[in-house]
Structure formats: C-alpha cells, structure tokens
Design a protein around this motif. Sequence first.
Motif, PDB file in Angstrom:
ATOM      1  N   PRO A 165       0.816  -1.229   0.000  1.00 21.94           N
ATOM      2  CA  PRO A 165       0.000   0.000   0.000  1.00 21.94           C
ATOM      3  C   PRO A 165       0.844   1.271   0.000  1.00 21.94           C
ATOM      4  O   PRO A 165       0.513   2.247  -0.686  1.00 21.94           O
ATOM      5  CB  PRO A 165      -0.827  -0.127   1.286  1.00 21.94           C
ATOM      6  CG  PRO A 165      -0.872  -1.591   1.578  1.00 21.94           C
ATOM      7  CD  PRO A 165       0.456  -2.117   1.133  1.00 21.94           C
ATOM      8  N   SER A 216       1.102   4.008  -3.140  1.00 18.73           N
ATOM      9  CA  SER A 216       0.662   5.354  -2.762  1.00 18.73           C
ATOM     10  C   SER A 216       1.724   6.390  -3.086  1.00 18.73           C
ATOM     11  O   SER A 216       1.398   7.524  -3.476  1.00 18.73           O
ATOM     12  CB  SER A 216       0.313   5.405  -1.275  1.00 18.73           C
ATOM     13  OG  SER A 216      -0.809   4.606  -0.979  1.00 18.73           O
ATOM     14  N   GLY A 276      -0.497   7.870  -5.838  1.00 20.20           N
ATOM     15  CA  GLY A 276      -1.438   8.524  -4.929  1.00 20.20           C
ATOM     16  C   GLY A 276      -2.681   7.688  -4.675  1.00 20.20           C
ATOM     17  O   GLY A 276      -2.585   6.517  -4.304  1.00 20.20           O
ATOM     18  N   PRO A 277      -3.866   8.267  -4.902  1.00 24.10           N
ATOM     19  CA  PRO A 277      -5.108   7.547  -4.603  1.00 24.10           C
ATOM     20  C   PRO A 277      -5.479   6.479  -5.629  1.00 24.10           C
ATOM     21  O   PRO A 277      -6.497   5.810  -5.480  1.00 24.10           O
ATOM     22  CB  PRO A 277      -6.155   8.661  -4.600  1.00 24.10           C
ATOM     23  CG  PRO A 277      -5.613   9.685  -5.543  1.00 24.10           C
ATOM     24  CD  PRO A 277      -4.121   9.642  -5.370  1.00 24.10           C
ATOM     25  N   GLY A 327      -3.966   3.698  -6.282  1.00 23.62           N
ATOM     26  CA  GLY A 327      -3.225   2.475  -5.990  1.00 23.62           C
ATOM     27  C   GLY A 327      -3.925   1.208  -6.441  1.00 23.62           C
ATOM     28  O   GLY A 327      -3.286   0.268  -6.910  1.00 23.62           O
ATOM     29  N   ASN A 340     -10.961   9.207  -0.237  1.00 23.43           N
ATOM     30  CA  ASN A 340      -9.510   8.988  -0.221  1.00 23.43           C
ATOM     31  C   ASN A 340      -9.003   8.414  -1.535  1.00 23.43           C
ATOM     32  O   ASN A 340      -7.781   8.361  -1.753  1.00 23.43           O
ATOM     33  CB  ASN A 340      -9.119   8.050   0.933  1.00 23.43           C
ATOM     34  CG  ASN A 340      -9.180   8.728   2.286  1.00 23.43           C
ATOM     35  OD1 ASN A 340      -8.980   9.933   2.390  1.00 23.43           O
ATOM     36  ND2 ASN A 340      -9.459   7.959   3.329  1.00 23.43           N
ATOM     37  N   CYS A 378      -5.421  -3.202   0.080  1.00 23.20           N
ATOM     38  CA  CYS A 378      -5.127  -1.789  -0.188  1.00 23.20           C
ATOM     39  C   CYS A 378      -6.389  -0.926  -0.140  1.00 23.20           C
ATOM     40  O   CYS A 378      -6.303   0.266   0.177  1.00 23.20           O
ATOM     41  CB  CYS A 378      -4.440  -1.642  -1.541  1.00 23.20           C
ATOM     42  SG  CYS A 378      -2.739  -2.242  -1.546  1.00 23.20           S
ATOM     43  N   ILE A 433      -5.693   2.257   2.208  1.00 22.53           N
ATOM     44  CA  ILE A 433      -5.763   3.599   1.616  1.00 22.53           C
ATOM     45  C   ILE A 433      -7.101   4.254   1.938  1.00 22.53           C
ATOM     46  O   ILE A 433      -7.169   5.465   2.178  1.00 22.53           O
ATOM     47  CB  ILE A 433      -5.544   3.520   0.087  1.00 22.53           C
ATOM     48  CG1 ILE A 433      -4.159   2.947  -0.209  1.00 22.53           C
ATOM     49  CG2 ILE A 433      -5.697   4.897  -0.547  1.00 22.53           C
ATOM     50  CD1 ILE A 433      -3.895   2.690  -1.686  1.00 22.53           C
ATOM     51  N   TYR A 462      -3.976   8.219   1.036  1.00 24.60           N
ATOM     52  CA  TYR A 462      -2.683   7.892   0.419  1.00 24.60           C
ATOM     53  C   TYR A 462      -1.536   8.716   1.013  1.00 24.60           C
ATOM     54  O   TYR A 462      -0.389   8.256   1.065  1.00 24.60           O
ATOM     55  CB  TYR A 462      -2.755   8.064  -1.101  1.00 24.60           C
ATOM     56  CG  TYR A 462      -2.747   9.499  -1.594  1.00 24.60           C
ATOM     57  CD1 TYR A 462      -1.557  10.145  -1.918  1.00 24.60           C
ATOM     58  CD2 TYR A 462      -3.928  10.223  -1.745  1.00 24.60           C
ATOM     59  CE1 TYR A 462      -1.538  11.449  -2.376  1.00 24.60           C
ATOM     60  CE2 TYR A 462      -3.924  11.519  -2.198  1.00 24.60           C
ATOM     61  CZ  TYR A 462      -2.724  12.135  -2.513  1.00 24.60           C
ATOM     62  OH  TYR A 462      -2.724  13.439  -2.961  1.00 24.60           O
ATOM     63  N   LYS A 463      -1.818   9.930   1.495  1.00 24.15           N
ATOM     64  CA  LYS A 463      -0.751  10.773   2.044  1.00 24.15           C
ATOM     65  C   LYS A 463      -0.179  10.177   3.325  1.00 24.15           C
ATOM     66  O   LYS A 463       1.032  10.202   3.546  1.00 24.15           O
ATOM     67  CB  LYS A 463      -1.269  12.188   2.301  1.00 24.15           C
ATOM     68  CG  LYS A 463      -1.580  12.962   1.025  1.00 24.15           C
ATOM     69  CD  LYS A 463      -2.033  14.380   1.322  1.00 24.15           C
ATOM     70  CE  LYS A 463      -2.327  15.136   0.037  1.00 24.15           C
ATOM     71  NZ  LYS A 463      -2.815  16.516   0.306  1.00 24.15           N
ATOM     72  N   THR A 516      -0.613   6.928   4.193  1.00 29.90           N
ATOM     73  CA  THR A 516      -0.159   5.571   3.871  1.00 29.90           C
ATOM     74  C   THR A 516       1.274   5.562   3.356  1.00 29.90           C
ATOM     75  O   THR A 516       2.085   4.712   3.752  1.00 29.90           O
ATOM     76  CB  THR A 516      -1.084   4.927   2.827  1.00 29.90           C
ATOM     77  OG1 THR A 516      -2.410   4.850   3.350  1.00 29.90           O
ATOM     78  CG2 THR A 516      -0.609   3.533   2.453  1.00 29.90           C
ATOM     79  N   LYS A 517       1.612   6.506   2.483  1.00 32.09           N
ATOM     80  CA  LYS A 517       2.941   6.489   1.862  1.00 32.09           C
ATOM     81  C   LYS A 517       4.059   6.833   2.844  1.00 32.09           C
ATOM     82  O   LYS A 517       5.231   6.596   2.547  1.00 32.09           O
ATOM     83  CB  LYS A 517       2.982   7.445   0.666  1.00 32.09           C
ATOM     84  CG  LYS A 517       2.882   8.913   1.009  1.00 32.09           C
ATOM     85  CD  LYS A 517       2.907   9.761  -0.262  1.00 32.09           C
ATOM     86  CE  LYS A 517       2.843  11.252   0.060  1.00 32.09           C
ATOM     87  NZ  LYS A 517       2.845  12.064  -1.178  1.00 32.09           N
TER      88      LYS A 517
END
Length: 365
Positions: A30, A34, A38-39, A41, A172, A233, A237, A242-243, A245-246
């Motif tokens: 994930p 991400s 980004g979103p 994924g 998201n 995922c 996510i 995603y912000k 998660t990464k």
Amino acid sequence: MIKNNDKISSNQVAILLFTTMVGAGILSLPADVSKEVGPNGLLAILGGGLASLFFARLILWISSKFPTETFSEYASKLVTKPVAVVLSVILIFYFSVFVSLDVRIFGEVLKIYLLPSTPIETIIITMLFASAYLVRYGLEPIARMSEILFPIMVIPLLLLFLPALSDVDLTNFLPFMRVSLMKFLKGVFVTTYSFVGFELLYMVFPYVIDQEKLKKSVNASIISTTLFYMYICFFVIGIFGYKETKEQLWPFLTLIKSINFPVFFIENVEGIVMAIWTFTIFTSIYSFHYFAVLVLSKLIKAREHSYLVLPLIPPMYLMALIPDSIVTLYKYANFVSQYLSIFFISFLPIILAFFVKLKGLGDKK
C-alpha cells in the motif's frame, strides 16, 4: 526421473503460486503504490496483476513446449548451453536472494512486534532450518503444506478487515487518474515485488500430473492474488488516505493495530495477525528455497536434491545479514525487483519465446 513425492496437481500449483506471491510484499505494497500513484493504488495493482498474468502465461507457454524438461534443461536448446548455465546460476542466486530478503524482513517484523529481546540472527537461522526441513522432502509435501496453510492465511485476514468497513472514506480514492501515464506505469512497475513468485513456472511444469489444466490454475492464482492485494489496499488507503499511507513502513500492520474489534470477539488481534503472517511468509520462503535447490540439482545433474538443501543455508543466512538497517534492506529489495525480477519476469520470457518460434523447437502438439 521424477519421483512420486514430486508429482502435484494443477490445483496444488494454483495454491502454491498464490502462497508464494503473497509474502513479505503485502506489508509495504500500500505504501509503495501510494508513493507513485497517490489515490490510484488499486488501479496500479490491477495493472500489475494483468501484466503478471500475461508474463506468467508466456512462461507457461514456453514450458509447455518442453513438457518433460525444466528451465535448466530446455534453455540449453534455445540459447546454447553456456548461456543456459549462466542463466541457471543467476536463477539460483535470484531465488536465494528472495529467501534472504524474506527471512530478514520476517526477522525485523518479529523482533519489533513479538520478540524484542531475541537476536535477529537466531530468528533468521531458525526459519531457514524450518524451511530446509520441509524442502528436503520434495515438491509434493511442499504443495500439501501450502494447501493446509492457504485457508489459515486468507480467511482470517479477509474477515479481520470487515469491522473497519465503516471507517473507509471513499473520497480517499479521489482525484481519479490525475497522474501522468508514465507515473501510472511506474506505479504498476513497483507492484512487481509483490507479484514475484510465479517464476517457479520455469521449473514446475514437468512435475504436474494434469498439465492441460495449468492455464486455468495460473489464471486463478494471479487473479486471486490481484484481488487479495486490492482488498487489502482498499482498506489501508481508504482509511488512512494515500498521504498518510505512503509515510508508513508497514501500513498493513498499522491498520491491524488501529481496528477496534468488539471486546467479546478477540483480545490480542495483533498476536493472531502476526501468527497468520508468519505462515504467509513461511510459504514464500520454503517455495523459493526449494526451487533454488531444484535449479542447482538440475544444473549439476544431481540424482537427489535433498543433500543440496543444507549447503545453500550459509549463503542465504549471510546475505540476509548484509543490510545494516530496515531502510537498507528495502533498498536491496527494490534493486532486486527492479532489475533481476524484471529480467526473469518479462525480458527473459520474451527472449525465450522468440527463440522457440525462431528455431521451431518444442512439442508440436
């Protein structure tokens, strides 16, 4: 000569492929997608799954042209014997590296979450000897072990995420496809590490009883792996975004810790998930271990593979200890997936398929 304890069914191949692919990669997948898309994924994973299915079927098609031979044997007919020997040696190294990476990731996770006082060397060597014990007995016991562990791996993980369904925020996953094509393709590319494992199709074809059903088995394993990754995922996510998660190393484990389960349901969810994940990564380790030994045995024309199992443990152990930190460990993993994995997953099948057509070799049926 292939012994009875090395003959498996196409259904067992499907489960073996699934359990080999779903290993250490599930922890960081994930976060990896991400960072790149980004979103989007889920779409990147879908793209990676479709690409993996194409190349898995291509490897299967090449192997089907030589139904009684493994890669080490038929490659010499396609690309000359010296080149085939070099490729076989690299393939042994490739499988061994994934054993090393998986046991090191296993050791790091276990040391952080369950065994903080245990030396990581002890965890690694214990897992390697556990794998060696199973690998010595051949492919059929390995396939049966995967059959046993498959429902233990999949069903609890599918059910454990359901209480978090109400926490998923569909916004998201927006904005939708607001990334460049090159960025999206790079996102598909980074999923490679999570789909590593279907390369065992280079070696497994002669050991399958009902070879005519292998196409359906390969389709089922790759598609089910893709859907499983998308399911994981979707929750990670969808809940973290995603912000967030990464920025995490193992968002999969973070999500498990954050889910609020009913008190009457289960008390120590984290411990149970770690037990399930231990089974998951164990299946990847013993599969790569076995096929590294199998390639070596075919390369030196050994009558038995069993006495080659233990000699491979020292180099695997030493390679597992090379990274000096988790960051360095994942740098090595990314390097292997970006170069060796891409070579064996995509470039080599295309080259071999070209020579099959060019030389008109293989079974004409």
